[in-house]
Design a protein around this motif. Structure first.
Motif, PDB file in Angstrom:
ATOM      1  N   GLY A   1       0.818  -1.204   0.000  1.00  0.00           N
ATOM      2  CA  GLY A   1       0.000   0.000   0.000  1.00  0.00           C
ATOM      3  C   GLY A   1       0.853   1.256   0.000  1.00  0.00           C
ATOM      4  O   GLY A   1       0.490   2.268  -0.622  1.00  0.00           O
ATOM      5  N   LEU A   2       2.011   1.199   0.660  1.00  0.00           N
ATOM      6  CA  LEU A   2       2.908   2.357   0.677  1.00  0.00           C
ATOM      7  C   LEU A   2       3.441   2.662  -0.719  1.00  0.00           C
ATOM      8  O   LEU A   2       3.547   3.833  -1.110  1.00  0.00           O
ATOM      9  N   THR A   3       3.797   1.619  -1.471  1.00  0.00           N
ATOM     10  CA  THR A   3       4.290   1.873  -2.828  1.00  0.00           C
ATOM     11  C   THR A   3       3.219   2.548  -3.686  1.00  0.00           C
ATOM     12  O   THR A   3       3.524   3.434  -4.494  1.00  0.00           O
ATOM     13  N   LYS A   4       1.966   2.155  -3.504  1.00  0.00           N
ATOM     14  CA  LYS A   4       0.886   2.789  -4.268  1.00  0.00           C
ATOM     15  C   LYS A   4       0.675   4.235  -3.816  1.00  0.00           C
ATOM     16  O   LYS A   4       0.455   5.126  -4.644  1.00  0.00           O
ATOM     17  N   LEU A   5       0.743   4.470  -2.515  1.00  0.00           N
ATOM     18  CA  LEU A   5       0.571   5.837  -2.026  1.00  0.00           C
ATOM     19  C   LEU A   5       1.731   6.738  -2.437  1.00  0.00           C
ATOM     20  O   LEU A   5       1.542   7.927  -2.695  1.00  0.00           O
ATOM     21  N   LEU A   6       2.928   6.176  -2.493  1.00  0.00           N
ATOM     22  CA  LEU A   6       4.065   6.964  -2.951  1.00  0.00           C
ATOM     23  C   LEU A   6       3.876   7.395  -4.402  1.00  0.00           C
ATOM     24  O   LEU A   6       4.188   8.536  -4.778  1.00  0.00           O
ATOM     25  N   LYS A   7       3.352   6.486  -5.216  1.00  0.00           N
ATOM     26  CA  LYS A   7       3.057   6.865  -6.601  1.00  0.00           C
ATOM     27  C   LYS A   7       1.973   7.935  -6.652  1.00  0.00           C
ATOM     28  O   LYS A   7       2.041   8.869  -7.470  1.00  0.00           O
ATOM     29  N   ALA A   8       0.972   7.794  -5.781  1.00  0.00           N
ATOM     30  CA  ALA A   8      -0.096   8.803  -5.751  1.00  0.00           C
ATOM     31  C   ALA A   8       0.454  10.158  -5.322  1.00  0.00           C
ATOM     32  O   ALA A   8       0.042  11.203  -5.845  1.00  0.00           O
ATOM     33  N   GLU A   9       1.402  10.166  -4.358  1.00  0.00           N
ATOM     34  CA  GLU A   9       2.014  11.419  -3.929  1.00  0.00           C
ATOM     35  C   GLU A   9       2.782  12.087  -5.074  1.00  0.00           C
ATOM     36  O   GLU A   9       2.672  13.296  -5.297  1.00  0.00           O
TER      37      GLU A   9
ATOM     38  N   GLN B   1      -2.136  17.319  -0.057  1.00  0.00           N
ATOM     39  CA  GLN B   1      -2.186  17.225   1.404  1.00  0.00           C
ATOM     40  C   GLN B   1      -2.836  15.924   1.854  1.00  0.00           C
ATOM     41  O   GLN B   1      -2.366  15.286   2.808  1.00  0.00           O
ATOM     42  N   LYS B   2      -3.911  15.511   1.184  1.00  0.00           N
ATOM     43  CA  LYS B   2      -4.596  14.273   1.575  1.00  0.00           C
ATOM     44  C   LYS B   2      -3.700  13.056   1.378  1.00  0.00           C
ATOM     45  O   LYS B   2      -3.650  12.172   2.239  1.00  0.00           O
ATOM     46  N   THR B   3      -2.992  13.006   0.252  1.00  0.00           N
ATOM     47  CA  THR B   3      -2.128  11.857   0.009  1.00  0.00           C
ATOM     48  C   THR B   3      -0.951  11.836   0.976  1.00  0.00           C
ATOM     49  O   THR B   3      -0.534  10.765   1.438  1.00  0.00           O
ATOM     50  N   VAL B   4      -0.422  13.016   1.304  1.00  0.00           N
ATOM     51  CA  VAL B   4       0.686  13.080   2.262  1.00  0.00           C
ATOM     52  C   VAL B   4       0.233  12.602   3.636  1.00  0.00           C
ATOM     53  O   VAL B   4       0.929  11.823   4.307  1.00  0.00           O
ATOM     54  N   ILE B   5      -0.946  13.033   4.081  1.00  0.00           N
ATOM     55  CA  ILE B   5      -1.473  12.607   5.378  1.00  0.00           C
ATOM     56  C   ILE B   5      -1.756  11.112   5.379  1.00  0.00           C
ATOM     57  O   ILE B   5      -1.434  10.399   6.340  1.00  0.00           O
ATOM     58  N   ALA B   6      -2.357  10.607   4.287  1.00  0.00           N
ATOM     59  CA  ALA B   6      -2.650   9.167   4.202  1.00  0.00           C
ATOM     60  C   ALA B   6      -1.361   8.352   4.253  1.00  0.00           C
ATOM     61  O   ALA B   6      -1.302   7.304   4.928  1.00  0.00           O
ATOM     62  N   THR B   7      -0.324   8.807   3.559  1.00  0.00           N
ATOM     63  CA  THR B   7       0.951   8.090   3.581  1.00  0.00           C
ATOM     64  C   THR B   7       1.567   8.122   4.976  1.00  0.00           C
ATOM     65  O   THR B   7       2.098   7.111   5.455  1.00  0.00           O
TER      66      THR B   7
ATOM     67  N   ARG C   1      10.642   4.741   3.917  1.00  0.00           N
ATOM     68  CA  ARG C   1      10.517   6.027   4.608  1.00  0.00           C
ATOM     69  C   ARG C   1      11.487   7.042   4.011  1.00  0.00           C
ATOM     70  O   ARG C   1      11.169   8.235   3.937  1.00  0.00           O
ATOM     71  N   GLN C   2      12.655   6.579   3.558  1.00  0.00           N
ATOM     72  CA  GLN C   2      13.597   7.476   2.904  1.00  0.00           C
ATOM     73  C   GLN C   2      13.045   8.003   1.583  1.00  0.00           C
ATOM     74  O   GLN C   2      13.295   9.140   1.204  1.00  0.00           O
ATOM     75  N   ILE C   3      12.266   7.174   0.881  1.00  0.00           N
ATOM     76  CA  ILE C   3      11.624   7.630  -0.351  1.00  0.00           C
ATOM     77  C   ILE C   3      10.577   8.687  -0.033  1.00  0.00           C
ATOM     78  O   ILE C   3      10.447   9.698  -0.739  1.00  0.00           O
ATOM     79  N   ASN C   4       9.847   8.470   1.044  1.00  0.00           N
ATOM     80  CA  ASN C   4       8.770   9.399   1.386  1.00  0.00           C
ATOM     81  C   ASN C   4       9.303  10.738   1.884  1.00  0.00           C
ATOM     82  O   ASN C   4       8.616  11.761   1.752  1.00  0.00           O
ATOM     83  N   GLN C   5      10.517  10.749   2.447  1.00  0.00           N
ATOM     84  CA  GLN C   5      11.041  11.987   3.026  1.00  0.00           C
ATOM     85  C   GLN C   5      11.157  13.121   2.002  1.00  0.00           C
ATOM     86  O   GLN C   5      10.619  14.208   2.216  1.00  0.00           O
ATOM     87  N   PRO C   6      11.818  12.920   0.854  1.00  0.00           N
ATOM     88  CA  PRO C   6      11.848  14.020  -0.132  1.00  0.00           C
ATOM     89  C   PRO C   6      10.493  14.305  -0.754  1.00  0.00           C
ATOM     90  O   PRO C   6      10.230  15.453  -1.151  1.00  0.00           O
ATOM     91  N   ILE C   7       9.612  13.299  -0.831  1.00  0.00           N
ATOM     92  CA  ILE C   7       8.266  13.568  -1.356  1.00  0.00           C
ATOM     93  C   ILE C   7       7.510  14.475  -0.398  1.00  0.00           C
ATOM     94  O   ILE C   7       6.800  15.402  -0.814  1.00  0.00           O
ATOM     95  N   MET C   8       7.651  14.210   0.907  1.00  0.00           N
ATOM     96  CA  MET C   8       7.073  15.126   1.898  1.00  0.00           C
ATOM     97  C   MET C   8       7.662  16.516   1.746  1.00  0.00           C
ATOM     98  O   MET C   8       6.971  17.536   1.880  1.00  0.00           O
ATOM     99  N   GLY C   9       8.971  16.565   1.458  1.00  0.00           N
ATOM    100  CA  GLY C   9       9.604  17.857   1.250  1.00  0.00           C
ATOM    101  C   GLY C   9       9.026  18.594   0.065  1.00  0.00           C
ATOM    102  O   GLY C   9       8.838  19.823   0.112  1.00  0.00           O
ATOM    103  N   MET C  10       8.700  17.869  -0.996  1.00  0.00           N
ATOM    104  CA  MET C  10       8.094  18.513  -2.151  1.00  0.00           C
ATOM    105  C   MET C  10       6.729  19.084  -1.810  1.00  0.00           C
ATOM    106  O   MET C  10       6.299  20.101  -2.365  1.00  0.00           O
ATOM    107  N   SER C  11       6.031  18.444  -0.879  1.00  0.00           N
ATOM    108  CA  SER C  11       4.721  18.960  -0.487  1.00  0.00           C
ATOM    109  C   SER C  11       4.832  20.295   0.246  1.00  0.00           C
ATOM    110  O   SER C  11       3.858  21.044   0.325  1.00  0.00           O
TER     111      SER C  11
END
Length: 1032
Positions: free
Chosen positions: A225-233, A266-272, A308-318
């Protein structure tokens, strides 16, 4: 014409069932899991159809079904085993305590028993009432309920075991005064204990052997589910950037399309973030589980860390959303100055042109890069078996096919796909660098020394020429472009790193065959010990929301020094120091809640121990009203209001459905059990999809078990045996309303004692947790501060340090605090949402202010995470470059590191400010005066003063140069957000003011803002004018 038709077919909307299925988030696995969850209760009721089974359990048969239901067989295996062990332990302890209690009750009896009759256990019970015996039983019941609720409050992970313990001691206490001797009491307690353990046994068999769900499988699904949410982000961010480039065309306000895109981000970031938090909790159980699989516990930890390392820069982009908001606020400030209108009008046009040149120019390249990122995440999912590989068409295994396959590009799941992804990353990076280089050099730009300070601080703007203003805007955009470019590239690098790791697991044979995974004795022992530890991060069904997250904040916050006691120094002081734990525990919030729960239970329980009302209590099933009171108390009033309404509604619905099931099946037991199973499966599906309403689901489903189970029980054993425990028989059309009334009575009493004599509000919980989060943020910043300092000084040499080096401990501590803040942010949002349901008196609760603080804390947390993430570039050796480029970059990095080593670029003042804010919020104390917001890092400013050549634009392609830009941007916005947090906290708690104010009650124009000096000046001015008049 065939192609347009195919496109129309693809765009055709799915049917209504498919849309409802997708909207509800259903899956075949969730339905099977719900069906499994309903099995223990159904099996327990079905087993009662056997005469030998009914002879053993008599009137306690439906209690087996309730305990089997409360054991929650749908939990993953490790979590279920932990919960089961604790439940069995406390139920057995409850049996021993019940025997002790009944022994004291019998010893307290002042008169011999008058007569006997067969009771619910099959043992003889005394019929004569004795006041002394009932008083002792009532006192014991009060004590046990107090202890159980105290444990439930301080250890939310023990919620389910404590509910079962409460049910056991209430039943034993109510029937205890009726036993004439210990032989009858031991027979009853034995039957009661067998009843509970039978429910545990049924649930255990179902959990372990029917559609077994391991914690490892649960974590695997969550990672998928995380891989799918990362793509959605990534997709949501790309869509937002597109709307940004379009809305910049002469429009200072965000368009509706941009707002919608920002909301989706914002919704995808919170869901992730929420899924990451849940995965972190479940990962602790997966690491401690004996299993037959492929990945070891350490593999799971490493994969989760990389996700989580993948999500960190994606959060930064948000955070670009917040950056754009800040820029618009700055622009609105410009608009307030009339003499700037013409300049701004020209600048808006120029700005839109420059933005299109930088962003829109490489839009096609980014789309291709985004597609590569999606394929990289698919590759990871296939290699780690998080998802099934797509089916390939069958081919002949001839030489032609082999040659044809050799000429094609590797696809996700193929061995060489990581190289394709790496080549795409290099191509995109080079293309973006060329665009930025061309754009910057033509404008003769370098990174400005004080750029972000002027951007975040609202200093008065002086009128400047259009060319100068345009240069500043170009500099602004350069920083933003470098910021986004680094984060975009970091996402790809993190995905590539995990892809190579997954390929490595396939190459070394880890993913080729299954093996017995033994986590080790230490982890197995820890699985049991974690249930008793304060720092256990377990998600439980502790209330109507998933607030059963017990986060250990550390000794610095929870272990305050006692100003009235020095540390013990001799044997007497050390031996008596432990006695201080008792008053500390009794004065805690948990003890206050437990006392309320015990008083609430005895408000109804006292009816069972009085001569005039005891018969009425037993006949009209007051037992379950008292049980509902004891298990329904909420620690905070906001949850109590919402839970009160939701539980009554759910119980009423359960009563109606019980009658529907009973009469629809025409009292045919086989048909009733099948329909009952289907109905309970629906409740379990609701519990799976909406865990925040767990208590509502559990109480409502238990009501159905009470009604249906009792009627089935009466049909099997007959009315004579069914009424031997003192309960009067009612047909289902009367039993349903009676059950509803008893449950509602218990809920009403629980609701009353939640507010009386004073409510423990969600408002207070939100305030205290907000203070705790600020403390954790201070802890996290301290770790980030030290990490940055170490990385700047050591550089790549840090990678060669041993595993027991203090820097490794620092990384583990930082990661641990990072996860705690994630959990606390989720908890804060929960409290904020439920504070809306809390009744208020007096002034309105400033929920909007708290939500703004929570948002700012999340932003600061994200920016600090970006700073520590980007600083890892200073520890990486250059790869894939020529020797000349490596030598040139190494020299620049060497100069940069020498400068950082000789200059103090970090500050501890931010830690001090966060601790002050935390203490002020937690203790409701005003802030100290003249509190300033420091800048956490000041590399650029000091570098520009000492050696401006290091900031030359010719170095911007160096990864460390971009990392430096990210640190500067993030640092500046940390300062801006901290200023906002300080201002908002000051609005909540106030500020200490030592200035002397003079207020005249006779002067309506007087203000407390006028200082003594201002008053004296005004007075002297008045006196001077009057004297002048006299002289005239």
């Amino acid at each position: 014409m065939a192609e347009p038709k195919d496109e129309k077919e693809k765009k055709k909307k799915p049917n209504i069932l498919k849309r409802l299925w997708d909207k509800a988030g259903l899956s075949p696995f969730s339905i099977l899991l719900a069906v499994k969850g309903a099995l223990p209760t159904t099996i327990a009721l079905a087993a009662y159809e056997g005469e030998s089974y009914a002879d053993i359990y008599t009137t306690l048969g439906y209690l087996v079904a309730i305990i089997a239901h409360l054991t929650l067989a749908i939990q993953p295996r490790a979590k279920f085993i932990q919960s089961m062990l604790i439940s069995v332990l406390f139920v057995c302890a409850g049996g021993a305590m019940a025997l002790l209690q009944i022994q004291c009750v019998i010893a307290a009896r002042s008169t011999p028993p008058g007569g006997t009759a067969m009771g619910s256990s099959g043992s003889s019970q005394a019929l004569a009432y004795d006041a002394s015996a009932n008083t002792v039983a009532g006192l014991f019941l009060f004590f046990w309920v107090f202890v159980a609720n105290y444990v439930k409050a301080i250890r939310p992970q023990m919620f389910l075991p404590m509910i079962q313990f409460i049910i056991f001691v209430i039943i034993a206490s109510v029937y205890g005064p009726s036993f004439p001797n210990m032989a009858a009491a031991m027979s009853f307690v034995r039957r009661l204990l067998i009843t509970f353990l039978t429910g545990h046994a049924i649930a255990t068999v179902v959990s372990l052997f029917i559609l077994p769900v391991t914690s490892r499988a649960s974590v695997t699904k969550e990672m998928a589910g995380l891989t799918k949410l990362l793509k959605a982000e990534i997709a949501a961010h790309g869509a937002y950037m597109t709307t940004i480039s379009e809305s910049q065309r002469g429009n200072s306000d965000a368009t509706e399309e941009e707002k919608a895109a920002a909301e989706k981000v914002q919704k995808t970031v919170i869901a992730t973030g929420e899924l990451l938090s849940k995965t972190k909790l479940d990962l602790g159980f997966a690491r401690k589980e004996i299993a037959y699989g492929k990945l070891s516990p350490d593999h799971f930890s490493e994969i989760f860390g990389m996700l989580r390392q993948i999500n960190q820069p994606i959060m930064g982009m948000s955070t670009f959303l917040e950056i754009m908001r800040t820029l618009r606020e700055r622009r609105a400030h410009f608009d307030e100055q009339p003499d700037m209108q013409e300049t701004l009008q020209a600048l808006r046009k120029l700005e839109s042109e420059e933005w299109d040149h930088v962003v829109s120019m490489s839009r096609d390249a980014y789309k291709q890069y985004q597609k590569a990122l999606f394929l990289g995440l698919d590759h990871i999912a296939y290699q780690l078996e998080l998802e099934k590989r797509p089916k390939q068409k069958a081919k002949d295994k001839g030489q032609d096919d082999v040659e044809e396959k050799a000429g094609t590009t590797p696809q996700p799941g193929d061995a060489g796909f990581a190289k394709v992804l790496e080549a795409e990353l290099k191509r995109y990076r080079q293309e973006r660098n060329d665009v930025i280089q061309d754009w910057a050099e033509h404008r003769n730009l370098a990174l400005p020394k004080h750029f972000w300070r002027t951007q975040t601080e609202r200093n008065p703007l002086q009128r400047e020429e259009t060319v100068v203003m345009r240069r500043k805007l170009n500099q602004h955009q350069l920083y933003l472009v470098l910021y986004m470019n680094f984060l975009n590239h970091s996402v790809g690098q993190s995905i590539l790193q995990l892809a190579k790791y997954a390929d490595g697991l396939l190459e070394d044979g880890t993913m080729k065959k299954k093996r017995l995974i033994n986590p080790g004795w230490r982890r197995l022992r820890k699985l049991f010990e974690d249930a008793f530890k304060k720092g256990n991060n377990d998600e439980t069904l502790s209330s109507d929301v998933n607030s059963g997250t017990n986060i250990y904040l550390g000794d610095a916050l929870n272990g305050h020094k006692d100003p009235e006691h020095l540390p013990p120094s001799n044997w007497y002081e050390k031996s008596t120091d432990h006695l201080r734990v008792i008053p500390k525990a009794l004065s805690s919030e948990a003890a206050q809640f437990a006392f309320r729960a015990a008083v609430a239970a005895m408000s109804l329980g006292v009816i069972a121990f009085l001569r005039q009302t005891r018969t009425f209590f037993l006949t009209q099933r007051g037992l379950w009203a008292m049980i509902m009171t004891a298990i329904s108390m909420d620690l905070h009033a906001g949850q109590g209001v919402f839970g009160f309404v939701a539980r009554i509604g759910g119980t009423a619905f359960a009563m109606v459905m019980s009658m529907v099931i009973w009469y629809m099946c025409n009292r045919n037991h086989a048909a009733i059990l099948v329909v009952f199973w289907i109905y309970m499966s629906c409740w379990m599906l609701f519990l799976i999809k909406k865990p925040q309403y767990a208590a509502v689901s559990m109480i409502s489903s238990i009501t159905v078990v009470l009604i249906i189970g009792y009627e089935l029980q009466v049909d099997v054993i007959g009315q004579e045996v069914a009424t031997s425990n003192g309960q009067e028989f009612y047909p289902i059309y009367l039993l349903g309303p009676y059950r509803l009334v008893s449950v509602v009575a218990g809920l009403v009493v629980a609701f009353f004692w939640t507010y009386f004599p004073f409510p423990t509000t969600s408002h207070g919980a939100l305030r205290e947790d907000l203070g705790s989060t600020l403390y954790l943020l201070a802890n996290f910043y301290s770790c980030v501060h030290t990490t940055l300092d170490v990385r700047l000084h050591l550089g790549p040499a840090i990678n060669d340090l041993p595993s027991d080096h203090p820097t490794q401990k620092l990384d583990r501590a930082r990661t641990k605090v990072f996860g705690k803040i994630f959990l606390m942010l989720t908890k804060l949002r929960t409290h904020a949402n439920f504070s809306k349901f809390e009744p208020r008196t007096g002034g309105r609760f400033p929920r909007e202010t708290y939500e703004e603080i929570i948002t700012s804390i999340r932003n600061v947390f994200t920016y600090l995470g970006l700073i520590v993430y980007s600083s890892s570039a200073f520890t990486q050796a250059p790869e894939g470059q020529s020797e000349e480029e490596i030598e040139e970059e190494t020299q620049w990095l060497k100069d940069f590191r020498e400068f950082a080593a000789d200059t103090k670029v970090t500050s501890h003042e931010l830690t001090t400010n966060l601790c002050l804010l935390s203490a002020a919020v937690r203790n409701s104390q005003p802030l100290p005066p003249y509190l300033k917001t420091p800048r956490p890092f000041s590399v650029g400013e000091k570098m520009g003063e000492v050696d401006p050549s290091l900031l030359g634009v010719q170095h911007f392609a160096h990864p460390c140069y971009a990392a430096f830009a990210v640190g500067e941007v993030a640092s500046a916005f940390v300062t801006a957000e901290m200023g906002k947090i300080t201002r908002l906290v000051k609005d909540l708690v106030g500020e200490v003011d030592f200035s002397f104010h003079v207020v005249s009650t006779a002067d309506d124009d007087s203000s407390s803002n006028s200082t003594l000096w201002e008053k004296e000046k005004a007075t002297s001015g008045t006196n001077g004018s009057s004297e002048k008049k006299k002289g005239d």
